[in-house]
Scaffold this active site. Structure first.
Site, short mmCIF file in Angstrom:
data_model
loop_
_atom_site.label_atom_id
_atom_site.label_comp_id
_atom_site.label_asym_id
_atom_site.label_seq_id
_atom_site.Cartn_x
_atom_site.Cartn_y
_atom_site.Cartn_z
N HIS A 48 1.94 0.41 -13.15
CA HIS A 48 2.79 -0.76 -13.40
C HIS A 48 4.26 -0.32 -13.35
O HIS A 48 4.62 0.71 -13.92
CB HIS A 48 2.45 -1.35 -14.78
CG HIS A 48 3.24 -2.58 -15.08
ND1 HIS A 48 2.96 -3.79 -14.49
CD2 HIS A 48 4.31 -2.79 -15.87
CE1 HIS A 48 3.84 -4.69 -14.90
NE2 HIS A 48 4.66 -4.11 -15.76
N GLY A 89 0.78 -1.23 0.00
CA GLY A 89 0.00 0.00 0.00
C GLY A 89 0.81 1.28 0.00
O GLY A 89 0.32 2.32 0.44
N ILE A 125 -9.32 -7.59 -13.71
CA ILE A 125 -10.68 -7.09 -13.54
C ILE A 125 -11.59 -7.76 -14.57
O ILE A 125 -11.27 -7.85 -15.75
CB ILE A 125 -10.70 -5.55 -13.71
CG1 ILE A 125 -9.74 -4.89 -12.71
CG2 ILE A 125 -12.11 -5.00 -13.58
CD1 ILE A 125 -10.07 -5.10 -11.26
C1 GRF Z 1 3.89 -1.28 -7.33
O1 GRF Z 1 5.21 -1.49 -7.76
C2 GRF Z 1 2.95 -1.14 -8.50
O2 GRF Z 1 3.55 -0.56 -9.61
C3 GRF Z 1 2.59 -2.57 -8.79
O3 GRF Z 1 2.50 -3.18 -7.53
C4 GRF Z 1 3.33 -2.50 -6.60
C5 GRF Z 1 2.46 -2.12 -5.46
O4 GRF Z 1 3.21 -1.56 -4.42
N1 GRF Z 1 1.36 -2.67 -9.57
P1 GRF Z 1 2.46 -0.85 -3.21
O5 GRF Z 1 1.51 -1.89 -2.62
O6 GRF Z 1 1.72 0.33 -3.76
O7 GRF Z 1 3.54 -0.47 -2.27
#
Ligand code: GRF
Length: 204
Positions: free
Chosen positions: A111, A14, A95
């Site tokens: 991403h 998060g 989704i």
């Molecule tokens: C991030 O690197 C995001 O790009 C990917 O998952 C990770 C989530 O990290 N989709 P966090 O839970 O927001 O710290």
């Protein structure tokens, strides 16, 4: 100022949620986070949301007959909280059609690579193993595929010869935390227009 209503869906740590939440609390922010949903009971992001006082719900897939059933419940919550934009932030599930249809053009994801390079899991590991010199992060609208929807914004990050997955992930993450809030602000400023596969960024 009328603030756009955002829900964040997450499965893990998060940190993007936290960055978005902090941005949303600034005086000039044009959106607020009204809801957090996780599919993982033990997601640290869910505990952070609770600590910040954001309404949060856990909908573990095991409690539902199938994905459609779980997403119907997600839709009920999104509608109850009058959510306008859904931000996936480390949400580890694709989704399905019902949610996509109800929130068409209103679901985003971040991403940790420059899409369309290195979609899917362990994007930073893929980038290091491939030996690219530049990677980064991408915010895109979500479609039915894996990290395949129209790209909204990207931030490049240099890959150093000494990088491993962890060091590169950290450098990219810092940029994720800047990029995602910026894109959400653009969305609620009416600056994003989807034209086929392209997202035009301009003035309303
Ligand atoms: C991030 O690197 C995001 O790009 C990917 O998952 C990770 C989530 O990290 N989709 P966090 O839970 O927001 O710290």
């Amino acid at each position: 100022m009328k603030k756009g209503k955002v829900a964040v869906l997450l499965s893990g740590r998060g940190s993007n949620f936290t960055a978005i939440f902090r941005d949303s609390r600034k005086a000039n922010a044009n959106y607020s986070i009204r809801l957090v949903i996780s599919d993982q009971e033990n997601a640290p992001g869910l505990r952070k949301a609770a600590a910040f006082g954001v309404p949060c719900h856990c909908l573990p897939p095991a409690k539902f007959a199938d994905r459609a059933d779980q997403e119907r419940e997600i839709c009920v919550l999104l509608q109850k909280h009058e959510i306008e934009l859904v931000c996936l932030a480390g949400y580890m599930r694709l989704i399905g059609p019902e949610l996509l249809e109800k929130f068409s053009g209103r679901i985003m994801n971040i991403h940790p690579a420059l899409l369309p390079s290195f979609p899917g899991l362990h994007a930073q590991r893929q980038a290091v193993r491939h030996g690219v010199k530049i990677s980064g992060c991408t915010v895109h609208f979500v479609d039915a595929g894996l990290d395949s929807g129209p790209i909204i914004a990207q931030q490049a990050v240099q890959v150093c010869a000494t990088d491993n997955e962890d060091t590169l992930s950290l450098r990219i993450l810092r940029q994720e935390h800047r990029l995602y809030p910026r894109v959400i602000r653009l969305y609620f400023a009416g600056c994003l227009q989807i034209q086929g596969r392209s997202v035009i960024i301009g003035n309303k």
